[in-house]
Write a protein that holds these residues in place. Structure first.
Motif, PDB file in Angstrom:
ATOM      1  N   ASP A 220       0.815  -1.222   0.000  1.00  0.00           N
ATOM      2  CA  ASP A 220       0.000   0.000   0.000  1.00  0.00           C
ATOM      3  C   ASP A 220       0.847   1.270   0.000  1.00  0.00           C
ATOM      4  N   PHE A 319      -7.167   2.987   1.249  1.00  0.00           N
ATOM      5  CA  PHE A 319      -7.036   1.536   1.266  1.00  0.00           C
ATOM      6  C   PHE A 319      -7.715   0.957   2.497  1.00  0.00           C
ATOM      7  N   HIS A 320      -8.545  -0.017   2.279  1.00  0.00           N
ATOM      8  CA  HIS A 320      -9.081  -0.794   3.392  1.00  0.00           C
ATOM      9  C   HIS A 320      -9.335  -2.187   2.878  1.00  0.00           C
ATOM     10  N   MET A 321      -9.106  -3.158   3.700  1.00  0.00           N
ATOM     11  CA  MET A 321      -9.319  -4.524   3.261  1.00  0.00           C
ATOM     12  C   MET A 321      -9.502  -5.393   4.490  1.00  0.00           C
TER      13      MET A 321
ATOM     14  N   LEU B  34     -17.888   8.084   4.999  1.00  0.00           N
ATOM     15  CA  LEU B  34     -18.620   7.721   6.213  1.00  0.00           C
ATOM     16  C   LEU B  34     -19.350   6.398   6.005  1.00  0.00           C
ATOM     17  N   TRP B  57      -2.262   0.119   9.215  1.00  0.00           N
ATOM     18  CA  TRP B  57      -3.056  -0.018  10.439  1.00  0.00           C
ATOM     19  C   TRP B  57      -3.920  -1.264  10.377  1.00  0.00           C
ATOM     20  N   ALA B  67      -7.538  -4.076   7.649  1.00  0.00           N
ATOM     21  CA  ALA B  67      -6.357  -3.291   7.351  1.00  0.00           C
ATOM     22  C   ALA B  67      -6.820  -1.945   6.804  1.00  0.00           C
ATOM     23  N   LEU B  68      -6.281  -0.867   7.348  1.00  0.00           N
ATOM     24  CA  LEU B  68      -6.661   0.475   6.914  1.00  0.00           C
ATOM     25  C   LEU B  68      -5.405   1.273   6.638  1.00  0.00           C
ATOM     26  N   ASP B  69      -5.504   2.252   5.733  1.00  0.00           N
ATOM     27  CA  ASP B  69      -4.356   3.133   5.564  1.00  0.00           C
ATOM     28  C   ASP B  69      -4.475   4.305   6.530  1.00  0.00           C
ATOM     29  N   GLU B  70      -3.425   5.092   6.564  1.00  0.00           N
ATOM     30  CA  GLU B  70      -3.346   6.217   7.482  1.00  0.00           C
ATOM     31  C   GLU B  70      -4.565   7.151   7.342  1.00  0.00           C
ATOM     32  N   LEU B  72      -7.677   6.641   6.362  1.00  0.00           N
ATOM     33  CA  LEU B  72      -8.914   6.150   6.973  1.00  0.00           C
ATOM     34  C   LEU B  72      -8.741   6.040   8.484  1.00  0.00           C
TER      35      LEU B  72
END
Lengths: 482, 93, 158
Positions: A220, A319-321, B34, B57, B67-70, B72
């Motif tokens: 990512d 990015f989210h998963m 949201l 994250w 799993a999230l990025d910074e 979010l």
């Protein structure tokens, strides 16, 4: 089957629902309460649908939605929380307490802890992509299907048939240089299918083991540098096998913006297996030339992605998963998924290759190919290359093995600088007609034309600058004589 | 445990790995973001745990890990159960 | 239908026996797989919808799934959930029920749930939702014959 199921959303939301319900008199496939809830959550599509049905009551409905929109917390949040609470209550009532501590395990941890995660990632990519897809798919299977089946059986058979039953132009359409069998089908089935087939197997394996989300999350940060999310690692790596297929797979990205950036990068700076093979053959003997090629293409990739990210409007990629636990895959399921994907590939991509060979045949018949080649001579010479290379560039765009073979034939007469410049420019140049066709199909004519309009000058400009830069460096350092 | 004064809520990115906490608000940039967070189960009132801060994250809600990025992760305002630095590993096991 | 990564496609392939057509939903690049299930003299069209989290559409996948439900009025929706994450997946069940669509809930990945020591009171869940619930571990083929039977029974017995 579901009589009487109901979630209580609290007095405020229920009040809004109660005001909306009498206004919804149209005929809806969903219960009106569900329609009201979607409206309150700001659903534009449903709002448009109700507007069509509710005529005079639209104003009132819009007023109510507007009122709800000003709530704090927003209705979407309140509604989600009410559902979550109810789900929690039900789940707690029907689920036994877990005996085992959930999630984790050593292997799971090792694939996430950066000091071990990245080496594992490198191993997975090496064995999966390089050895399995690159070795088994792109070499052994291609040699067998294209080299053996097509060259010894299918192509002679088609040529025989064409010569016996068809008049010359039509025989060419089937089995000529740009024939639908000898070019279109041979490409789709003989060269690309083994690559994407093994890739699909590897991909399904990653999916079923739960490793795929890890791959995406590890990539990512790197992907963000070029305006993409970790999900983009999938089409970008697939591009090293076949850019045409990879362009189709950019669909899996979340936003149109990401899809455009990924399509652009694939077309500009991700060489496919056919190009990689050519470049290794040309530059493999000179580590310096290969190093320059990697450096230039890599820099262009990063710079182009970074610029596209800055220029294109719209929100940045996020990015989210979900991260599933690692599990042992069942081979039968992987095979089934792979088969379904191959079927999809055959339906989606084969017509593109057949259509491409039809177009080429037509251009060739009309003598237009020669015309385009002579127009290209000028720009090619400005790269310090002999004018003969023009044909190679054009054919490389239409038919990669022609470009490859042509350049390979010219190899002896080209200096290392010329070879490096030619290889770099060919990499950046639009890879092939099939990919261009898929770009039009997936992104639309306008976006595809824009991408091509950027790529062609960039490719030549980089080639031009590289030629001059290397030329002046050679004068100082003596690279040119070798 | 739990008698210490809780620190004020702050973005998830401010808390160390291992923290447990309750989502108090979502500072999403727009409705789509949201809705995305809500659909993922990140809802004000929900308890979650921060598992990792790098390479990106990773949080746990119930039996799900996300799993999230910074970007979010920063939108999630979290009220931690403990002052930062105190391990929450032994709770809710 | 169901969220991503819950084993929908394995169930779909089982029900259709692999006789599947994948096509883009008109005007989008979202793929929808359709197949025929022929069993016990009944022929049904089965649609594998893209993975979604909610009926309030954010992504193109969710938009397509909702349009499918809205326009094709399915005789039965099979909501496949990850049993371990029942709590997080139930809100989508709620939305299907609120919409008034007939639903069969399938708690999938029971093998993993069992490994975690989780157990489920199926009849209590059926009472709470007012729909039938099936336990399955699609990856091992567990629960799939029963699922097929219930689908046939429901659709044919209407």
């Amino acid at each position: 089957m579901s009589r009487g199921f109901r979630v209580d959303y609290g007095p405020t939301i229920e009040g809004f629902i109660a005001r909306l319900l009498p206004l919804l008199k149209g005929d809806y496939p969903f219960h009106r309460r569900a329609v009201a809830l979607l409206l309150l959550q700001g659903d534009q599509e449903i709002a448009a649908l109700t507007a069509r049905q509710e005529g005079p009551r639209v104003r009132q409905i819009q007023e109510i939605i507007k009122g709800a929109g000003g709530l704090s917390p927003p209705p979407a949040s309140t509604i989600a929380l009410a559902r979550h609470r109810k789900a929690q209550r039900i789940a707690q009532a029907v689920m036994g307490k877990p005996l085992v501590r959930p999630l984790g395990g050593l292997l799971d941890w090792l694939t996430l802890w950066p000091p071990t995660a990245f080496p594992i990632l490198a191993l997975v990519l090496y064995y999966g992509l390089y050895r399995f897809v690159g070795g088994l798919g792109a070499q052994i299977l291609v040699d067998f299907i294209e080299g053996q089946l097509f060259q010894s059986w299918v192509t002679p058979f088609a040529q025989e048939l064409g010569a016996r039953w068809l008049s010359p132009p039509l025989a060419d359409l089937v089995a000529g240089d740009y024939g639908m069998v000898t070019l279109g089908l041979r490409y789709a089935v003989g060269i690309i299918l083994p690559v994407v087939g093994t890739f699909f197997f590897f991909f399904s394996f990653l999916e079923d083991t739960g490793y795929l989300p890890r791959l995406a999350l590890l990539a990512d940060r790197a992907c963000k540098k070029v305006g993409l999310s970790g999900r983009a690692v999938i089409p970008l790596t697939l591009g090293l096998g076949c850019d045409t297929m990879a362009t189709v797979v950019t669909r899996t990205l979340e936003t149109t913006r990401e899809r455009i950036i990924a399509t652009f990068l694939l077309a500009l700076a991700v060489p496919c297996s056919a190009q990689l093979g050519l470049i290794l053959a040309l530059l493999g003997h000179s580590p310096l030339a290969l190093g320059i090629w990697v450096l230039v293409v890599g820099t262009i990739f990063l710079a182009a992605g970074h610029l596209a990210d800055r220029i294109l409007p719209g929100p940045k990629a996020v990015f989210h998963m979900e991260l599933p636990p690692l599990r042992l895959p069942v081979v039968g399921n992987i095979v089934m998924k792979t088969a379904a994907r191959i079927q999809w590939y055959l339906i989606e991509i084969t017509p593109v290759f057949l259509g491409t060979s039809l177009l080429l045949w037509f251009l060739d018949q009309q003598g237009l190919l020669q015309l385009i080649i002579s127009a290209l001579r000028g720009p090619i010479q400005s790269l310090g290359l002999p004018p003969d290379a023009a044909g190679i560039f054009l054919l490389g765009f239409f038919r990669r093995d022609y470009g490859a073979a042509g350049l390979y034939d010219l190899r002896a007469s080209l200096s290392p600088i010329q070879l490096t410049v030619a290889a770099t420019t060919l990499t950046l140049f639009v890879p092939c007609l099939a990919q261009a066709a898929v770009m039009v199909k997936e992104r639309g004519v306008l976006a595809a034309m824009l991408i091509v309009a950027i790529i062609v000058p960039v490719a030549f400009l980089v080639g031009f600058s590289l030629n001059h830069l290397l030329g002046s460096l050679a004068m100082i350092g003596g690279l040119g004589n070798g | 445990m739990g008698k210490e004064k809780s620190p004020p809520p702050a973005p998830l990115t401010c808390w160390p790995a291992g923290s447990w906490g309750t989502v108090v608000d979502l500072a999403a940039e727009d409705d789509a973001q949201l809705a995305k967070l809500l659909a993922l189960g990140i809802i004000p009132g929900v308890r979650l745990r921060i598992l990792r801060r790098s390479p990106c994250w990773i949080i746990q809600i119930g039996f799900t890990r996300l799993a999230l990025d910074e970007t979010l992760a920063r939108t999630i305002l979290l009220l931690p159960d403990h002052p930062p630095g105190v391990s929450a590993f032994d709770r809710d096991g | 239908m169901g969220s991503p990564n819950v084993g929908k496609s394995v169930i779909f392939n089982y029900l259709t026996g692999g006789r599947v057509q994948v096509a883009n939903y008109p005007g989008t690049t979202v793929e929808v797989a359709r197949g025929k299930m022929i069993w016990a003299g009944v022929s049904l069209e089965i649609v594998d919808t893209p993975g979604i989290y909610s009926l309030l559409p954010i992504t193109a996948e969710e938009q397509v799934t909702r349009r499918l439900l809205w326009t094709e009025k399915p005789a039965l929706t099979v909501h496949v959930v990850d049993a371990k994450n029942l709590e997080r997946m139930l809100p989508l069940s709620f939305q299907i029920l609120e919409a008034g669509l007939p639903m069969l809930l399938t708690l999938n990945m029971m093998d993993e749930a069992r490994r975690l020591g989780l157990s489920f009171n199926v009849s209590a869940l059926e009472r709470a939702l007012g729909v039938e619930v099936i336990l399955a571990a699609s990856i091992r083929g567990e629960g799939l014959p029963e699922l097929r039977e219930r689908v046939i029974k429901y659709v044919a017995g209407l």
